[in-house]
Design a protein around this motif. Structure first.
Motif, short mmCIF file in Angstrom:
data_model
loop_
_atom_site.label_atom_id
_atom_site.label_comp_id
_atom_site.label_asym_id
_atom_site.label_seq_id
_atom_site.Cartn_x
_atom_site.Cartn_y
_atom_site.Cartn_z
N ARG A 119 12.93 49.90 49.00
CA ARG A 119 13.48 48.77 49.74
C ARG A 119 13.34 47.48 48.93
O ARG A 119 12.53 47.41 48.01
CB ARG A 119 12.83 48.62 51.11
CG ARG A 119 11.38 48.20 51.06
CD ARG A 119 10.75 48.35 52.43
NE ARG A 119 9.40 47.78 52.44
CZ ARG A 119 9.15 46.54 52.84
NH1 ARG A 119 10.10 45.73 53.23
NH2 ARG A 119 7.92 46.08 52.83
N ARG A 164 0.38 44.69 54.00
CA ARG A 164 0.71 45.44 52.79
C ARG A 164 0.82 44.44 51.64
O ARG A 164 1.36 43.35 51.81
CB ARG A 164 2.03 46.18 53.01
CG ARG A 164 2.54 46.92 51.79
CD ARG A 164 3.93 47.49 52.05
NE ARG A 164 3.89 48.55 53.06
CZ ARG A 164 4.73 48.63 54.08
NH1 ARG A 164 5.64 47.70 54.25
NH2 ARG A 164 4.64 49.62 54.94
N ALA A 196 7.93 44.53 58.50
CA ALA A 196 8.63 44.77 57.23
C ALA A 196 10.04 45.23 57.50
O ALA A 196 10.28 46.07 58.38
CB ALA A 196 7.87 45.79 56.41
N GLU A 251 2.63 41.17 53.33
CA GLU A 251 3.48 41.22 54.52
C GLU A 251 2.80 41.99 55.63
O GLU A 251 1.92 42.83 55.38
CB GLU A 251 4.83 41.86 54.19
CG GLU A 251 4.72 43.31 53.78
CD GLU A 251 6.06 43.95 53.47
OE1 GLU A 251 7.07 43.26 53.58
OE2 GLU A 251 6.06 45.13 53.12
N MET A 286 12.27 43.95 47.84
CA MET A 286 11.12 43.08 48.04
C MET A 286 11.50 41.62 47.83
O MET A 286 10.96 40.73 48.45
CB MET A 286 10.00 43.44 47.07
CG MET A 286 9.36 44.77 47.34
SD MET A 286 8.53 44.77 48.94
CE MET A 286 8.45 46.50 49.24
N LEU A 306 3.55 40.21 47.05
CA LEU A 306 4.10 39.94 48.38
C LEU A 306 3.11 40.49 49.40
O LEU A 306 2.76 41.66 49.35
CB LEU A 306 5.46 40.65 48.54
CG LEU A 306 6.22 40.38 49.82
CD1 LEU A 306 6.97 39.07 49.71
CD2 LEU A 306 7.16 41.50 50.13
#
Lengths: 59, 174
Positions: free
Chosen positions: A52, B96, B119, B114, A54, B112
């Motif tokens: 997916r 995460r 998500a 999150e 980011m 990142l």
């Protein structure tokens, strides 16, 4: 205090340093765009990781 | 030795560090995902997860406790009223960290951070996976036990043969 008796010669110093080596980073291919990318990181060219998006890369 | 040394100082004084973690947690609960350095993301992760666990039981005391660390009253309300219900029965691991590579300027590794349940582009397959693993485990266990018993029988016969052979050898020696 104890001190070295002799200066380490260039030869000995350089022989010791033959074991100081740089290792190549673990590089894989992106499953989304097939570009080269570092493992365990989002792809810098398409921004995908684990199937997916980011981030959306510039341009 | 770095025995029992936990956490990172993040090159900050205690008060500065506290302020940074509060700000990161507030930003995470506001935006659901934030981009920061890996070190700060990992510190903020454990900090924020503690607050979420606290927020799972809704009480005035817990709301005030969480409000000590969240710099925005509206975000505290959002945490209790929207984030916690979305998390459901997840037993920890609410966040995460995904590494993004190094940033230009100081080559710091970015990440990142999150909230897992917010998500985008991830399907929830947790419960299905659990059932499958239980069934598979049972099958694997039964297979393993069968194999083991067979092996034992084979081993036993071999051992007997060898002992007989050895005894014969010894007789020959004598």
């Amino acid at each position: 205090m104890a001190h070295p008796k002799r200066k380490i010669s260039k030869s000995r110093r350089d022989k010791r340093r033959t074991h100081y080596k740089a290792t190549a980073p673990a590089v894989g291919t992106c499953s989304n765009c097939n570009e080269m990318k570092l493992n365990h990181r989002a792809c810098p060219s398409c921004g995908y990781y684990a199937g997916r998006s980011m981030f959306v890369p510039e341009s | 030795m770095r025995h029992r040394v936990k956490g990172r100082k993040l090159s900050r004084t205690a008060s500065h560090r506290r302020a940074t973690l509060n700000a990161l947690a507030t930003a995470l609960f506001t935006h659901k995902k934030i981009k920061t350095t890996v070190a700060k993301a990992k510190e903020a992760r454990s900090f924020a997860e503690g607050l979420i666990t606290k927020a799972k039981t809704d009480s005035v005391a817990n709301r005030r406790y969480v409000a000590r660390f969240i710099n925005d009253k509206d975000v505290v309300k959002e945490l209790f009223n929207e984030i916690v219900p979305a998390i459901g029965e997840r037993p920890g691991g609410y966040t995460r960290v995904v590494k993004l590579g190094r940033r230009l300027g100081d080559a710091a590794e970015m990440a990142l951070l999150e909230l897992v349940d917010f998500a985008e582009g991830v399907e929830k397959t947790k419960k299905v996976v659990k059932e499958k693993t239980v069934e598979e485990k049972a099958e694997i266990v039964s297979e393993k036990t069968e194999v083991v018993t067979e092996d034992k029988i084979e081993d036993a016969t071999i051992v007997e043969e060898t002992t007989e052979a050895e005894s014969e050898d010894k007789k020959d020696d004598k």
